[in-house]
Design a protein around this motif. Sequence first.
Motif: not given
Length: 682
Positions: A145-153
């Motif tokens: 998935y495209p993610v934005k830090s701090p969320i990780t795949v």
Amino acid sequence: MTKSLELPTTVLKGVGEETAENLMAMGINNIGDLLQYLPFRYEDVRLRDLAEVSHDEKITVEGKVHSEPTVMYYGRKKNRITIHLLVERYLIKVTFFNRAYLKGQLSPQDIITVTGKWDKHRQTITGQDIKIGSQTETADFEPVYPVKSPITVKALRRFIVQAFNEYGDEIEETLPAHILKKYKLPGRKEALRVMHFPHSPDEAKQARRRFVYEEFLYFQLKMQAFRKLEREQSKGVALHYDLEKLKTFIASLPFQLTNAQKKVVNEICSDLKSPIKMNRLLQGDVGSGKTAVAAISLYACVTTGYQGALMVPTEILAEQHFQSLTSLLAETDVKIELLTSSVKGKKRKDLLERLKQGEIHILIGTHALIQHDVNFHKLGLVITDEQHRFGVEQRRILREKGERPDVLFMTATPIPRTLAITVFGEMDVSIIDEMPSGRKTIETHWAKHNMLDRILDFVEKELKKGRQAYIICPLIEESDKLDFQNAIDVYDLLSNYFHGKFKIGLMHGRLPASEKEEIMRDFSDNKIQLLVSTTVVEVGVNVPNATVMIVYDAERFGLSQLHQLRGRVGRGSEQSYCILLADPKTEVGKERMRIMTETNDGFVLSERDLELRGPGDFFGKKQSGLPEFKVADMVHDYRALETARNDAIKLIELKEFWSSDEYAPMRKYLEESGALSGEKLD
Ligand code: ADP
Ligand code: MG
């Protein structure tokens, strides 16, 4: 959407307030959004036979820990753990960096699954991921998935699995059954399951089809609903033009209309006659004769007692159109005036007064036409030329200008169909797909900069024959200061080179309007033989005696723009030439030059341009009005787009569409998007 899909993501294990906020930053506001958040690719985590894997390839293998792992410490806090792993009949090594703690978790005979990069020579996997235990139960393809830090795949995958297990049953269908059946599309819940947990990439591809279609269909529904609304609300005026007068006028033109011109004149005239407000896009390649079509349409409007307006993006173009129309309509009693920002003071006041009294029948100008103090007596038809250059705001003001006139947008940039039906999806489209006969094809050549001498020789020969030439230099967009430096340099160079032989002019956007006009007029009157210019002359300018177009640093231009520039020559009876000076560094750049030399067909070029540059760049940096699709890709999924458009047109005409439960999600969407109240678009 039901209650539980609207629950915040904090209902999930492991999602606290902070994580929920981070998810929101990715556009995920609730469980429903999370389930609808789709991967953009899949990682192949199928177990592989090592013999088939090439060096440096990423693989996943399952094996048995062969002996006690060893850890080596080095530097400050750095370490490497090595695991000897028996994978079927191979004994290999797996290394992880800074994960010494694994030693405590692994013992010989344990089954583990590792993913990493395979070093064939060293028979070693540089590990990235490790799972303890046999993984035969897990997926073969993991969604990325495209993610934005701090969320990780990884974290996102966990949340989605949980959300799907607990709330998956709440997912509701958004497409009617007959459509799912017709296109063999999976239902929404099934499609989401497949997108998140596919057994094969092929299965995911099928599921993706559904979301592509759905996205396009909803978008087109919005467009078509808006269009329907406009049509119904605009019980505008039916302009019953004088057919006899119109026929006489057409017969008086210095040429016979091409079949394509006849066809679009008919389309426009039937719009004029009908009480429904015209909202039409007229596409025709440079030189296809749109001005004549505009003149005929405006004349038709004037015979009804209504006024017409023609709006163009530049003063030069306004003046040229004024001249063309004045000459085309010379035998009639139509009164035409020109309004630009250089018409000022008393002259302007008088003009506006006569306009208000209805003494002026056709007004031509730049966006000065839509300023607030410009009032028509009875405005029946507005034509805008090169309309994509007009801002969204200008289009809106125009729509609001009192009397809901019929509107015709003309463009010489052939717009690929896929963009035409997205950006201009609410409009009817007419196309002039035929050139007046007797035109010579413009010869196009691609030359490297080191051939400049030979090219200038050629230019000299043409100029000696009495012809004229353009040299166009690119605008350097990143820097306003530099935007004409190129042109000035080239101008200096040529002034030296042709010293005393020819008159050379320089034109760029920084010159005051009056000076630009003077230079253009001098070029038009052949007082200037060679015009060095930035792209100011790109649009519409007509100097039939010019036979050479040289484009400097041609690789900086898009195909459509090059085609526009090329269209400045080949307007007279002489053979014309377009020379692209370019040393493109990329393959795409070279390809663009080749395409230019191979075809003169603006529609072919525009399709290729879209493929090479993508939809975002097609209209250039200025406002493009392009919608953003989450899943769908306008270029690659254009077939689905066509299908969705046709379906949308049919759907909104269905009685059941406005009543049946099956369409409730669509109606709700239309309501929320403002398409039903006419707020949508612009
Ligand atoms: P566009 O605006 O589409 O680029 P124009 O309207 O400026 O093209 O027309 C280009 C040239 O072709 C003009 O000189 C015009 O007089 C001429 N022209 C237009 N229609 C015809 C026709 N049917 N036959 C011959 N010449 C035409
Ligand atoms: Mg034109």
